[in-house]
Design an enzyme around this catalytic site. Structure first.
Site, PDB file in Angstrom:
ATOM      1  N   GLU A 174       0.802  -1.238   0.000  1.00 41.27           N
ATOM      2  CA  GLU A 174       0.000   0.000   0.000  1.00 41.27           C
ATOM      3  C   GLU A 174       0.833   1.287   0.000  1.00 41.27           C
ATOM      4  O   GLU A 174       0.811   2.054   0.971  1.00 41.27           O
ATOM      5  CB  GLU A 174      -0.949   0.015   1.201  1.00 41.27           C
ATOM      6  CG  GLU A 174      -2.014  -1.050   1.134  1.00 41.27           C
ATOM      7  CD  GLU A 174      -3.170  -0.803   2.107  1.00 41.27           C
ATOM      8  OE1 GLU A 174      -3.064   0.076   2.969  1.00 41.27           O
ATOM      9  OE2 GLU A 174      -4.185  -1.500   1.985  1.00 41.27           O
ATOM     10  N   GLU A 362      -5.775  -8.309   0.862  1.00 38.26           N
ATOM     11  CA  GLU A 362      -6.347  -7.932   2.159  1.00 38.26           C
ATOM     12  C   GLU A 362      -7.804  -7.552   1.982  1.00 38.26           C
ATOM     13  O   GLU A 362      -8.156  -6.844   1.033  1.00 38.26           O
ATOM     14  CB  GLU A 362      -5.657  -6.689   2.764  1.00 38.26           C
ATOM     15  CG  GLU A 362      -4.320  -6.920   3.369  1.00 38.26           C
ATOM     16  CD  GLU A 362      -3.755  -5.665   4.023  1.00 38.26           C
ATOM     17  OE1 GLU A 362      -4.539  -4.798   4.476  1.00 38.26           O
ATOM     18  OE2 GLU A 362      -2.510  -5.549   4.065  1.00 38.26           O
TER      19      GLU A 362
HETATM   20  C1  NOJ Z   1      -4.006  -2.062   5.250  1.00 37.71           C
HETATM   21  C2  NOJ Z   1      -2.652  -2.329   5.808  1.00 37.71           C
HETATM   22  O1  NOJ Z   1      -1.857  -3.008   4.892  1.00 37.71           O
HETATM   23  C3  NOJ Z   1      -2.671  -3.048   7.147  1.00 37.71           C
HETATM   24  O2  NOJ Z   1      -1.420  -2.919   7.726  1.00 37.71           O
HETATM   25  C4  NOJ Z   1      -3.789  -2.498   8.012  1.00 37.71           C
HETATM   26  O3  NOJ Z   1      -3.750  -3.030   9.305  1.00 37.71           O
HETATM   27  C5  NOJ Z   1      -5.104  -2.788   7.354  1.00 37.71           C
HETATM   28  N1  NOJ Z   1      -5.143  -2.168   6.045  1.00 37.71           N
HETATM   29  C6  NOJ Z   1      -6.323  -2.317   8.159  1.00 37.71           C
HETATM   30  O4  NOJ Z   1      -6.301  -0.945   8.298  1.00 37.71           O
END
Ligand code: NOJ
Length: 452
Positions: A174, A362
């Site tokens: 990200e 994710e």
């Molecule tokens: C994206 C991130 O990659 C991760 O580290 C985070 O905990 C989650 N989203 C939830 O916010």
């Protein structure tokens, strides 16, 4: 009704090759912040700053995964999850970020990887999930163009040490979030602000992603090599021209500005003029350098944003209409629960001919779970996952190039600026005792995966 939903959502409908997994990141779970040779990361330092993290939380212990990984891997097995995504801590492997490699750091990840494989679980490794070595931040971090080389050297070390067993690699996690929150808004590590810091960091991270990938590819020609992007469905608050235009700019910022240069399309400056300010940091040949032909692109999707035009907001001229003002269902993060967004985003990314494969690396939700008589009744999370899977299936059945789904996250963990307040796990963690309790959502997922 419940049964009907489950029947419709049967695992077999996704096909036998569809990848199922669960995702984590080093800083959010490992703890052991100064164990063995580990150097400080920017998050170790940021979490000590007053007011930086809700409740003054830090991650010195986190979920103690560093010491307790065998127990957590046993739980992954108990949940029938075949693929485990985790990240490597750069400052555990190279305490100063460059130069010397710590044998203890290498040993730790070797043991973890070996144990996963012995347990029949496939490792999926992210090279960079936001925890830059602090020694490098002192030299400017991602705002320093040297960061491209620092990162590529680190990527090479990882590929050499772990590539004989790790087949699946993700270069960066990200980039839009850690550059935006860390270098523009200052709400994530390293806590810097301002457009200059931000644009430099964006450009260097983009180049580091492709350069890091090239180094891994050179050593591991057969690796399954990807990188991940956060993505969010962006919709205008009204059909007024100015709101529609504002939504287009935000969509460009959130969903296009980071991936398009990697796909060889350059920065989308036409649709987001502020990118033109980057010109001073771009060198001849950078556009070609930024491109890399990844085997897969990981997309990470949680919600949608509704946007309206706002002259007062610099650079994007748009502001978000908060979910709390829209009378919609939200998670503990204040994010709207809107499952169709994952469908729309799969379709959107599927439309790029340059993308070979998409994987949801994710998706998940935070709710304020509590343990009552050894049970966590998190029906809202189970519903969130089911409803999102339903949308993934819809896209897949329409022919979208989508090949996997990873839940965020295995256990509750350190949710960055939210500290331990936001619980995303399929497994509950009591942060006082480190006791694990599989939530009902975890049990549901285990059963879903079992019904092959
Ligand atoms: C994206 C991130 O990659 C991760 O580290 C985070 O905990 C989650 N989203 C939830 O916010």
């Amino acid at each position: 009704m419940e049964q009907l939903d489950d029947a419709v959502l049967h695992r077999s409908r996704f096909g036998t090759d569809f990848l199922w997994g669960v995702s984590t990141a080093a800083f959010q779970i490992e703890g052991a912040h100064d164990t063995d040779d580990k150097g400080l990361s920017i998050w170790d330092v940021f979490t000590t700053q007053k007011g930086a993290i809700k409740g003054g939380h830090h991650a010195q212990m986190a979920t103690n995964f560093y010491h307790g990984y065998k127990d957590d891997i046993a739980l992954i097995g108990e949940l029938n999850i075949p693929n485990f995504r985790f990240s490597l801590s750069w400052s555990r492997i190279m305490p100063q970020g460059q130069g010397e490699v710590s044998q203890k750091g290498i040993d730790y990840y070797n043991n973890l990887i070996d144990h996963l494989l012995e347990s029949g679980i496939e490792p999926w490794v992210t090279l960079y999930h936001w925890d830059l070595p602090y020694a490098l931040e002192k030299q400017g971090g991602w705002t320093n163009r040297e960061s491209i080389k620092w990162f590529a050297d680190y990527a090479e070390v990882c590929a050499r040490h772990f590539g004989d067993r790790v087949k699946n690699w993700m270069v960066v996690n990200e980039p839009s979030v850690f550059t935006g929150a860390g270098y523009f808004l200052g709400i994530h590590a390293p806590g810097r602000r301002g457009i200059k810091n931000y644009l430099k960091a964006v450009h260097h991270v983009t180049l580091a992603t492709s350069e890091g990938a090239r180094r891994v590819r050179a050593i591991l020609p057969d690796a399954n090599l990807g990188t991940t992007f956060s993505c969010t469905l962006v919709e205008p608050a009204s059909d007024k021209e100015k709101d529609v235009a504002a939504a287009k700019r935000v969509d460009t910022l959130l969903n296009r500005a980071f991936i398009e240069p990697i796909l060889g399309l350059g920065y989308p400056e036409k649709d987001l003029p502020v990118i033109k300010k980057m010109t001073g940091y771009i060198q001849p040949g950078d556009e070609e350098r930024a491109a890399f032909d990844f085997d897969f692109i990981g997309i990470q999707c949680y919600t949608r944003e509704v946007v309206k035009s706002s002259r007062l907001t610099p650079y994007v001229g748009a502001s978000l209409v908060k979910a709390s003002k829209r009378q919609v269902v939200t998670t503990e993060m204040g994010w709207e629960v809107y499952p169709p967004s994952i469908y729309q985003l799969i379709k959107k990314f599927d439309a790029y001919p340059q993308i070979k494969k998409l994987i949801i690396t994710e998706n998940g939700a935070a709710f304020p779970d509590t343990v009552i008589f050894d049970e966590v009744r998190d029906g809202r999370r189970t519903k969130y996952i089911k409803d999102h899977l339903q949308q993934v299936l819809k896209a897949k059945e329409e022919g979208a190039n989508i090949h996997g789904y990873f839940v965020w996250s295995l256990t509750d963990n350190f949710e960055w600026a939210e500290g331990y307040h936001a619980r995303f796990g399929l497994i509950h963690v009591d942060f006082e005792t480190q006791k694990r309790t599989i939530k009902q959502s975890g049990r549901w997922f285990a059963q879903f995966l079992k019904d092959a």
